[in-house]
Structure formats: structure tokens, C-alpha cells
Enzyme design. Structure first.
Site, PDB file in Angstrom:
ATOM      1  N   GLU A 137       0.855  -1.212   0.000  1.00 54.39           N
ATOM      2  CA  GLU A 137       0.000   0.000   0.000  1.00 54.39           C
ATOM      3  C   GLU A 137       0.883   1.253   0.000  1.00 54.39           C
ATOM      4  O   GLU A 137       0.574   2.257   0.647  1.00 54.39           O
ATOM      5  CB  GLU A 137      -0.943   0.022   1.214  1.00 54.39           C
ATOM      6  CG  GLU A 137      -1.837  -1.185   1.358  1.00 54.39           C
ATOM      7  CD  GLU A 137      -3.106  -1.135   0.508  1.00 54.39           C
ATOM      8  OE1 GLU A 137      -3.358  -0.098  -0.138  1.00 54.39           O
ATOM      9  OE2 GLU A 137      -3.824  -2.152   0.487  1.00 54.39           O
TER      10      GLU A 137
HETATM   11  C1  FAD Z   1       2.759  -9.814  -0.076  1.00 58.33           C
HETATM   12  C2  FAD Z   1       2.558  -8.693  -1.045  1.00 58.33           C
HETATM   13  C3  FAD Z   1       1.291  -8.390  -1.492  1.00 58.33           C
HETATM   14  C4  FAD Z   1       1.090  -7.360  -2.425  1.00 58.33           C
HETATM   15  N1  FAD Z   1      -0.168  -7.137  -2.932  1.00 58.33           N
HETATM   16  C5  FAD Z   1      -0.306  -6.298  -3.994  1.00 58.33           C
HETATM   17  C6  FAD Z   1      -1.554  -6.223  -4.699  1.00 58.33           C
HETATM   18  O1  FAD Z   1      -2.547  -6.865  -4.335  1.00 58.33           O
HETATM   19  N2  FAD Z   1      -1.626  -5.417  -5.801  1.00 58.33           N
HETATM   20  C7  FAD Z   1      -0.552  -4.687  -6.231  1.00 58.33           C
HETATM   21  O2  FAD Z   1      -0.690  -3.968  -7.221  1.00 58.33           O
HETATM   22  N3  FAD Z   1       0.632  -4.729  -5.579  1.00 58.33           N
HETATM   23  C8  FAD Z   1       0.789  -5.522  -4.483  1.00 58.33           C
HETATM   24  N4  FAD Z   1       2.002  -5.611  -3.849  1.00 58.33           N
HETATM   25  C9  FAD Z   1       3.121  -4.804  -4.324  1.00 58.33           C
HETATM   26  C10 FAD Z   1       3.547  -3.710  -3.355  1.00 58.33           C
HETATM   27  O3  FAD Z   1       2.599  -2.700  -3.320  1.00 58.33           O
HETATM   28  C11 FAD Z   1       4.943  -3.262  -3.776  1.00 58.33           C
HETATM   29  O4  FAD Z   1       5.833  -4.303  -3.418  1.00 58.33           O
HETATM   30  C12 FAD Z   1       5.354  -1.956  -3.147  1.00 58.33           C
HETATM   31  O5  FAD Z   1       4.598  -0.901  -3.662  1.00 58.33           O
HETATM   32  C13 FAD Z   1       6.833  -1.649  -3.360  1.00 58.33           C
HETATM   33  O6  FAD Z   1       7.221  -1.833  -4.696  1.00 58.33           O
HETATM   34  P1  FAD Z   1       8.520  -2.726  -5.028  1.00 58.33           P
HETATM   35  O7  FAD Z   1       8.369  -3.991  -4.296  1.00 58.33           O
HETATM   36  O8  FAD Z   1       8.693  -2.771  -6.474  1.00 58.33           O
HETATM   37  O9  FAD Z   1       9.711  -1.921  -4.354  1.00 58.33           O
HETATM   38  P2  FAD Z   1      10.499  -0.674  -4.990  1.00 58.33           P
HETATM   39  O10 FAD Z   1       9.526   0.318  -5.508  1.00 58.33           O
HETATM   40  O11 FAD Z   1      11.557  -1.163  -5.893  1.00 58.33           O
HETATM   41  O12 FAD Z   1      11.160  -0.060  -3.683  1.00 58.33           O
HETATM   42  C14 FAD Z   1      12.395  -0.536  -3.154  1.00 58.33           C
HETATM   43  C15 FAD Z   1      12.870   0.467  -2.100  1.00 58.33           C
HETATM   44  O13 FAD Z   1      13.095   1.741  -2.722  1.00 58.33           O
HETATM   45  C16 FAD Z   1      12.330   2.752  -2.077  1.00 58.33           C
HETATM   46  N5  FAD Z   1      11.875   3.698  -3.086  1.00 58.33           N
HETATM   47  C17 FAD Z   1      11.350   3.432  -4.298  1.00 58.33           C
HETATM   48  N6  FAD Z   1      11.039   4.566  -4.926  1.00 58.33           N
HETATM   49  C18 FAD Z   1      11.372   5.580  -4.104  1.00 58.33           C
HETATM   50  C19 FAD Z   1      11.301   6.999  -4.187  1.00 58.33           C
HETATM   51  N7  FAD Z   1      10.768   7.640  -5.235  1.00 58.33           N
HETATM   52  N8  FAD Z   1      11.757   7.720  -3.153  1.00 58.33           N
HETATM   53  C20 FAD Z   1      12.266   7.109  -2.066  1.00 58.33           C
HETATM   54  N9  FAD Z   1      12.347   5.789  -1.912  1.00 58.33           N
HETATM   55  C21 FAD Z   1      11.912   5.022  -2.931  1.00 58.33           C
HETATM   56  C22 FAD Z   1      11.175   2.002  -1.424  1.00 58.33           C
HETATM   57  O14 FAD Z   1      10.622   2.726  -0.327  1.00 58.33           O
HETATM   58  C23 FAD Z   1      11.842   0.703  -1.012  1.00 58.33           C
HETATM   59  O15 FAD Z   1      12.487   0.886   0.220  1.00 58.33           O
HETATM   60  C24 FAD Z   1       2.203  -6.600  -2.876  1.00 58.33           C
HETATM   61  C25 FAD Z   1       3.482  -6.891  -2.397  1.00 58.33           C
HETATM   62  C26 FAD Z   1       3.672  -7.933  -1.519  1.00 58.33           C
HETATM   63  C27 FAD Z   1       5.075  -8.275  -1.110  1.00 58.33           C
END
Ligand code: FAD
Length: 590
Positions: free
Chosen positions: A402
Site C-alpha cells: 500500500e
Molecule cells: C505480499 C505482497 C502483497 C502485495 N499485494 C499487492 C496487490 O494486491 N496489488 C498490487 O498492485 N501490488 C501488491 N504488492 C506490491 C507492493 O505494493 C509493492 O511491493 C510496493 O509498492 C513496493 O514496490 P517494489 O516492491 O517494487 O519496491 P520498490 O519500488 O523497488 O522499492 C524498493 C525500495 O526503494 C524505495 N523507493 C522506491 N522509490 C522511491 C522513491 N521515489 N523515493 C524514495 N524511496 C523510494 C522504497 O521505499 C523501497 O524501500 C504486494 C506486495 C507484496 C510483497
């Protein structure tokens, strides 16, 4: 009493009074009945199936969703015309809080009833609602929300999924992969975001059985193992044109607005998880003996119970205060008015920063609770024999999905700064005002109940405005790129909002409480405000050091020292009093 209408972030400059906040003690019998139904569903339907859920046995999660539908737990936010109850946000949050006791299934529930259902409720046409919503709110069908992609997580708009109109104009052909989709293993309907002609970000309602849709294997996760998380793959998936949700090119509105509610709902859910975990810890401490006495008798552990109980009290106050703010605002949108859901969405958008605060604050309170509860269990907390171990693992995801807590902190700070730029929040214009703040008398009557806490909350807000003003002076427009500063500002705001929410709730409920409970509530507010002021002061100092130097820095640091603090007389007796209350109740006691 209906809370006064406050604009988003107005709390920073206008102090609410105790009669202007919604508190959990305001729940009606109808709302309490829904909470009881949720609790019964969790205990009778979900808990006996926990093992089967964790093994992902076919049909178990979907069967529970149907049961939740029969119990009326999926229809809270949906319009009456499609089998919904159309109840307020306070009720929706209360149900989410109680469902949190379902553990893994609560994640499935939240995804289904929140981000899975709300895009259709807010943006669906009558025909789309007729076709899908009745099935979703009954639990006949399960829903999922597909925004994240392998290379687009926080950068959700950077997704590569595409949609191209078929030559005969009847279908869109979707291509792309969605990652980490909750309920992916069994959902029947996916809200999928893809770019029409690689440009126009758009939402689509996609049935699982449409040709070209496949679902990947279950992720092997650290926690919430009994919830389904899969990829969903679209290979020239054929989606009828009538399944475009909202307008072409306006998908970002759907994605982000729905996430505001999703974040808020997550705040409520983790509040429930924190209460559950606290109960696990307290009951263990009452039975485990060392040195011939229950470990609950040790001050070292009592302090943990006191601190965490106070934090949970603040989480609860914050979640339902925000529900009250939203409900007051949404009640001004006449049902059935043209473009009803557009106005409704604007009402939610108004509190986007507060929704992000709820997500961050409550998820981090839960993190502290589960960590302490493992510690209370000693070595046993490290084994799978005890619930503490699973609660510890399950907690972690809440700071990631989220919107990660970093992204949400940036939303908080940028939201406040945007309002400041519009003049809605007056920032001090020159350093002289900082000096004046140092000399200003403490506000309010020092002998009034909660006077020290009230002064500390006012001080945290003042410090936030002072440091934010210095940051704006230093960086101007470019401040939006200074993330370390923004995160520190958000930290001050989060602590101030939480401490004020706890304070207002205590002021509101105390007169009607029996003496013992009144003392416990006063203890919770003092303990929480003390910790909040310490955290706010640390964050404000950090921000000051990042943006100022010389005399200006000295002025800011002086202001932080004087304003963001709580000299909390009686802090130790307050902790012992609150710990005793929790131990006597055997759970979160307030
Ligand atoms: C169990 C689980 C259930 C999920 N359910 C859903 C779902 O139902 N639907 C859906 O669409 N998604 C879902 N997600 C996805 C989830 O919302 C994302 O994993 C999350 O938004 C983070 O994206 P990412 O994993 O690609 O991390 P990244 O975006 O790659 O982030 C990696 C790190 O970089 C930081 N970061 C990235 N961009 C910035 C920025 N601009 N400024 C500062 N810091 C930054 C982040 O805070 C984090 O610490 C789920 C994930 C999990 C693990």
C-alpha cells in the site's frame, strides 16, 4: 456528536476540541454488532482453517470469502442498489480492525473488500456494477487489484503493461505481467492497469477466464503465508471494450484514490493486529515463571507493555479520528447526486496526507509491538511453537505494501508543503518569528487536565512549521527533491497528529470513565506524548541540521528544545499503572 468539518492538514493550525473528534467510544449498537459479527466469523470460520489456508488448499480461501459475504462483511462500502450496506468509514475500519484477528485471511479480506472492490464501486458504470458488484459483495466472486509490475512498484505509473484496441473495435488486447497480486491464486475479477497505446494509463475489469490470462505460482513469502500472492500474466488477453473502468487515460486517478482508502484501511487492520499481538505477549508473561515469579512482575517487561499499550491507544484514537473526519466530509455529498462518486473521491483525497499518516504510524506501532512480544517470549518467541514468531513475520509486509513507508512519508510531507504553498498553512516568513516562538508563553492553563500534553502537542506542531519554513527558505521549489528533509518533516507531523489524537480522545472520554480507567487513560496519554515529543524532537533536530546553519540553526535548535518536549512528571508511576491495567485485563485494556 457530528465532528466539525476540518480541511486536510487543518489540524496543524487549528486545534480541535474534544467534542469535535470521533472516538471508538462513539460506536452505535449497529456498529458494535458488525464488529461482533466479524469477530464471530474470525473465530468460528477462519481460525479452524488456518492450517489449510497456509497450505493453499484449493477452495479454502474462496470458501471463506463466500462465508464473509454471507455474514455481510463484504458489503459495508458498497451501494445499496447492488446488495451493499453503504455504511460509513468508521464501520468499515472497525470491521477491518476486527478481521485483522484472522491473520493471513485478513490480508485477503482487505484486498478483496478494499482495493479489489472500491475501483468498481467508485468508477464502475451501472452495467459493470450490475454484472460484477453483486457477485463481489456476496463473496460469490473474489477480487484482486493489479497495479504492481516487476519493474514498476513504487513507480506505479512506470508500468509496461499495454492495451491495444482490436481491429474490429470490440476488445482491448492486454499484454504485460503484474507482480505480487494479493488473491491472485483464486480471484475471479482483476482490476488491471495498463497503458492504452503505450500512453494512456487506464483501468480494466478483467475476468480470470478471459482468454490470454494466466496466473503464476504462489510466492514463497516471509510472512502472511496463508494469503495468496502471485503474478498475473496477460498475453493478448481479450478484454471487451465495455470492461474499461472509468475513462481512458484516467487510470491514475483510480489507482491513487483507491490507495488512499487502502492505506487507511491498512492502518485499521494493523491496529487490530497490534491488539492481538499485545494479548499474546501479556498472556505469556502472566504464565511464564523465572526466578520463582511470573515474568510479568518484572519492571523491564512492564515498561514494554505500558509503552506499547499507550502506542495502541494512540493508533486507535488516530484511526477513528480520521474515520470521523472522512465521514463528516463524505456526509456532505448528497447520495444519488450526479457525479456522486467524483465528489466522494474528492472528499477522500482531501485527507490523503492523513491516510498516509495512519498507514505509517499504525504499521510502525505494530512493528514495535511484535518485536517486544517476541522479546517477552525469550527463546520461545523464536520458535514456531508460539504465535509470537508468526506475528513477527507477518508484520513486516505492512511497512512495504500500500505504498512503502518511505513513499507514504514523502506523501505526508509534500501534502503539507503543497498546502503551505497555497497559503492554507501559514509558515513563519522570517527567522525572527522563530525567536518570537522561543519567547512565547506556554499556551493554555497550566493547571487544566492534560495541560502538559496539550502544550507538547502545540509545541510539536509549532516546531514542524518553523523547520518546514526554514526548509522552504533554503530549498524553495527544489525541496521536493530533498528526501532526507521531507522524511524528517513527515516524522514530526506523524508524531504530532498521533499525540493530538490520543490527547483529544482522552479529553473526550475521561469525564465519563470510572476513576481507575480514567487514571489508566491519563497514563496512556502521558506515556505516548512523552515518546512522541522525544521522536518529534529528534526528527526536527535532524531536519534543522539539514537545512540551516549558524545563527539560524541555533535559533531552530533552541525552538526544538523548548517546544518539542514533554516534562512528564510521574512518568514511571504512569507506566506501572498502565502495565498493571494491561496485566489485569490480560490484553490491550483500553
Ligand atoms: C505480499 C505482497 C502483497 C502485495 N499485494 C499487492 C496487490 O494486491 N496489488 C498490487 O498492485 N501490488 C501488491 N504488492 C506490491 C507492493 O505494493 C509493492 O511491493 C510496493 O509498492 C513496493 O514496490 P517494489 O516492491 O517494487 O519496491 P520498490 O519500488 O523497488 O522499492 C524498493 C525500495 O526503494 C524505495 N523507493 C522506491 N522509490 C522511491 C522513491 N521515489 N523515493 C524514495 N524511496 C523510494 C522504497 O521505499 C523501497 O524501500 C504486494 C506486495 C507484496 C510483497
Amino acid at each position: 456528536m457530528a465532528p466539525r468539518m476540518f480541511k486536510g492538514a487543518e489540524w496543524l493550525v487549528t486545534a480541535a476540541t474534544r467534542d469535535e473528534v470521533f472516538v471508538p467510544e462513539d460506536f452505535t449498537d449497529e456498529q458494535r454488532q458488525i464488529a461482533a459479527t466479524a469477530q464471530q466469523f474470525v473465530e468460528e470460520d477462519v481460525w479452524p482453517k488456518a492450517g489449510r489456508l497456509e497450505r493453499h488448499e484449493a477452495g479454502v480461501a474462496a470458501g471463506l470469502m463466500r462465508r464473509a459475504g454471507e455474514a455481510g462483511l463484504l458489503m459495508i462500502d458498497a451501494p445499496e442498489a447492488y446488495g451493499g450496506l453503504e455504511l460509513d468509514k468508521a464501520t468499515s475500519m472497525l470491521a477491518a480492525e476486527r478481521l485483522a484477528w484472522a491473520g493471513d485471511f485478513s490480508v485477503s479480506y482487505s484486498a478483496h473488500s478494499g482495493i479489489g472492490t472500491l475501483p468498481l464501486v467508485y468508477y464502475g458504470t451501472d452495467a459493470q456494477k450490475e454484472k460484477y458488484l453483486t457477485r463481489i459483495v456476496s463473496g460469490e466472486w473474489c477480487a484482486a487489484y493489479c497495479l504492481t509490475e516487476p519493474e514498476a512498484g513504487s513507480d506505479a505509473m512506470g508500468g509496461k503493461a499495454t492495451a491495444v484496441l482490436s481491429p474490429d473495435g470490440t476488445h482491448y488486447l492486454l499484454d504485460g505481467t503484474k507482480q505480487f497480486i494479493t488473491n491472485g491464486g483464486f480471484a475471479d475479477l482483476f482490476t488491471v492497469f495498463a497503458k492504452v497505446d503505450r500512453k494512456h494509463f487506464t483501468a480494466f475489469l478483467v475476468e480470470r477466464t478471459f482468454p490470454g490470462v494466466t496466473v503464476g505460482p504462489e510466492e514463497k513469502k516471509l510472512g502472511i503465508k496463508g494469503s495468496s500472492t502471485t503474478s498475473v500474466i496477460f498475453e493478448s488477453a481479450r478484454v471487451p471494450v465495455e470492461n474499461v473502468l472509468g475513462e481512458i487515460g484516467k487510470g491514475h486517478k483510480i489507482a491513487f484514490n483507491v490507495l488512499n482508502v487502502g492505506r487507511f484501511k491498512l492502518g485499521a487492520a494493523v491496529l487490530g493486529a497490534a491488539k492481538m499481538s499485545l494479548q499474546t505477549g501479556v498472556s505469556y508473561a502472566l504464565t511464564r515463571k523465572q526466578f520463582g515469579v511470573p515474568i510479568a512482575s518484572f519492571g523491564a517487561l512492564q515498561e514494554k507493555f505500558a509503552d506499547r499499550t499507550a502506542d495502541v491507544f494512540a493508533s486507535e484514537a488516530l484511526v477513528y479520528r480520521l474515520a470521523g473526519l472522512l465521514d463528516a466530509r463524505l456526509a456532505t455529498v448528497p447520495k444519488g447526486a450526479p457525479r456522486y462518486y467524483e465528489a466522494y473521491q474528492q472528499g477522500i483525497e482531501e485527507y490523503a496526507a492523513e491516510c498516509a499518516i495512519a498507514k505509517v504510524f499504525c504499521s510502525e506501532v505494530l512493528a514495535d509491538v511484535v518485536d517486544d512480544v517476541v522479546q517477552v517470549h525469550g527463546g520461545y518467541g523464536f520458535t514456531q511453537e508460539y504465535a509470537a514468531e508468526k506475528q513477527y513475520r507477518d508484520e513486516r509486509i505492512n511497512r512495504i505494501f500500500e505504498g512503502t513507508n518511505e513513499i507514504n512519508r514523502l506523501l505526508v510531507a509534500n501534502g503539507i508543503l503543497r498546502r503551505a504553498a497555497k497559503g492554507e498553512i501559514p509558515l513563519p516568513r522570517e527567522p525572527r518569528e522563530e525567536a518570537d516562538a522561543l519567547l512565547a508563553p506556554e499556551p493554555g492553563d497550566p493547571a487544566a487536565p492534560f495541560a502538559p500534553e496539550r502544550a507538547a502537542v502545540a509545541g510539536m506542531k509549532r516546531v514542524l512549521l518553523l523547520v518546514a519554513a526554514a526548509a522552504v527558505r533554503r530549498h524553495g521549489e527544489a525541496l521536493k527533491n530533498e528526501q532526507e528533509v521531507l522524511i524528517a518533516l513527515a516524522d514530526v507531523a506523524i508524531q504530532a497528529f498521533a499525540a493530538e489524537s490520543a490527547l483529544l480522545r482522552a479529553e473526550r472520554i475521561s469525564p465519563a470513565l470510572p476513576e481507575g480507567k480514567r487514571e489508566a487513560v491519563a497514563a496512556a496519554v502521558r506515556i505516548h506524548a512523552f515518546g512522541a515529543a522525544e521522536k518529534a524532537a529528534t526528527a526536527a533536530r535532524r531536519a534543522a541540521l539539514y537545512v540551516a546553519e549558524g545563527d539560524a540553526l541555533a535559533l531552530l535548535l533552541g525552538a526544538v528544545r523548548r517546544l518539542a518536549r514533554l516534562d512528564a512528571p510521574g512518568l514511571l508511576p504512569a507506566k506501572r499503572r498502565l502495565a498493571a491495567e494491561a496485566l489485569e485485563a490480560g490484553r490491550y485494556p483500553l
